[in-house]
Motif scaffolding. Structure first.
Motif, PDB file in Angstrom:
ATOM      1  N   VAL A 106      -0.321  14.533 -13.462  1.00  0.00           N
ATOM      2  CA  VAL A 106      -2.239  14.893 -13.110  1.00  0.00           C
ATOM      3  C   VAL A 106      -2.471  16.368 -12.869  1.00  0.00           C
ATOM      4  N   LEU A 107      -0.769  17.123 -11.502  1.00  0.00           N
ATOM      5  CA  LEU A 107      -1.060  18.326 -11.516  1.00  0.00           C
ATOM      6  C   LEU A 107      -0.764  19.311 -12.396  1.00  0.00           C
TER       7      LEU A 107
ATOM      8  N   TRP B 161       0.533  -1.391  -0.231  1.00  0.00           N
ATOM      9  CA  TRP B 161       0.089  -0.089   0.131  1.00  0.00           C
ATOM     10  C   TRP B 161       0.541   1.681   0.218  1.00  0.00           C
ATOM     11  N   LEU B 162       1.863   1.002   1.056  1.00  0.00           N
ATOM     12  CA  LEU B 162       2.698   2.488   1.003  1.00  0.00           C
ATOM     13  C   LEU B 162       3.560   2.480  -0.563  1.00  0.00           C
ATOM     14  N   LEU B 163       3.875   1.661  -1.573  1.00  0.00           N
ATOM     15  CA  LEU B 163       4.830   2.030  -2.200  1.00  0.00           C
ATOM     16  C   LEU B 163       3.697   2.159  -3.706  1.00  0.00           C
ATOM     17  N   THR B 164       2.304   1.755  -3.500  1.00  0.00           N
ATOM     18  CA  THR B 164       1.329   2.045  -3.932  1.00  0.00           C
ATOM     19  C   THR B 164       0.722   3.367  -4.286  1.00  0.00           C
TER      20      THR B 164
ATOM     21  N   GLY C  18       1.319   9.102  -5.867  1.00  0.00           N
ATOM     22  CA  GLY C  18       1.655  10.495  -5.298  1.00  0.00           C
ATOM     23  C   GLY C  18       2.988  10.716  -6.670  1.00  0.00           C
ATOM     24  N   PHE C  19       3.796  10.633  -6.822  1.00  0.00           N
ATOM     25  CA  PHE C  19       4.527  10.329  -7.720  1.00  0.00           C
ATOM     26  C   PHE C  19       3.844  11.337  -9.541  1.00  0.00           C
ATOM     27  N   MET C  20       2.861  10.061  -9.113  1.00  0.00           N
ATOM     28  CA  MET C  20       1.949  10.491 -10.718  1.00  0.00           C
ATOM     29  C   MET C  20       1.742  11.588 -10.622  1.00  0.00           C
TER      30      MET C  20
END
Length: 193
Positions: free
Chosen positions: A35-36, A20-23, A28-30
């Motif tokens: 996206v941002l 879950w942490l890696l996902t 978050g990076f993506m």
């Protein structure tokens, strides 16, 4: 349940918390890098509303840019298709001297900065470049014209075609081609001979 069934069900040895942490970290990076910025572009483009957006698209400069983009794509895509398939076929199906050099040429746009590639085009085709005086004498424009844009686009995008096709052609093998070569002379003979 058999041991093979259990082994097939276990995909990783990490704990669920690590997964879950890696996902979450990957998402978050993506979001931060894809996206941002994309959302910021759309927000700025549509800040004045859809009517201002459509009015900007109808301006002569915007229409000219769209036409130039479509023309460049219409020329570059078939060129990349023909030369990319030919280069991939040569590399995947044949052994010849210079194969490593051809592979290096295909990979060159990945390792050369676009700025350096642009400088090379200016040094070759520019007014003071190697071919510049001859091109000016014959009234041929390459730099800052459609041919230069097409050349730069083909240079940058060519490896994507060849690099995608080479592994596919190598994995396919040559069994079907060899069978066709064996059967081709038999196809020309009349039946019963």
């Amino acid at each position: 349940m058999s041991a093979a069934g259990i082994a097939r069900r276990v995909r990783t040895t990490e704990s669920p918390a690590i997964r879950w942490l890696l996902t979450a970290l990957a998402l978050g990076f993506m979001g931060l890098f894809l996206v941002l910025p994309l959302a910021a572009v759309f927000v700025e483009a549509l800040k004045a509303g859809w009517t201002a957006y459509w009015a900007a698209l109808k301006e002569p400069d915007a229409l000219s840019a769209i036409r130039l983009t479509l023309l460049t794509a219409a020329i570059a895509v078939p060129l990349n298709l023909v030369f990319g398939v030919a280069a991939a076929w040569c590399i995947a199906k044949f052994e010849f001297r210079g194969k490593a050099f051809l592979t290096t040429l295909i990979d060159l746009p990945f390792s050369v900065s676009p700025v350096v590639a642009g400088l090379v085009y200016v040094l070759v085709f520019g007014a003071q470049g190697w071919l510049g005086p001859w091109l000016a004498e014959h009234d041929i424009k390459i730099i800052f014209a459609v041919p230069g844009i097409v050349l730069a686009t083909v240079f940058v995008t060519f490896p994507f075609i060849a690099r995608e096709l080479i592994p596919l052609m190598q994995a396919q093998g040559s069994d079907e081609e060899q069978a066709a070569q064996v059967l081709a002379p038999a196809a020309g003979r009349p039946s019963g001979t």
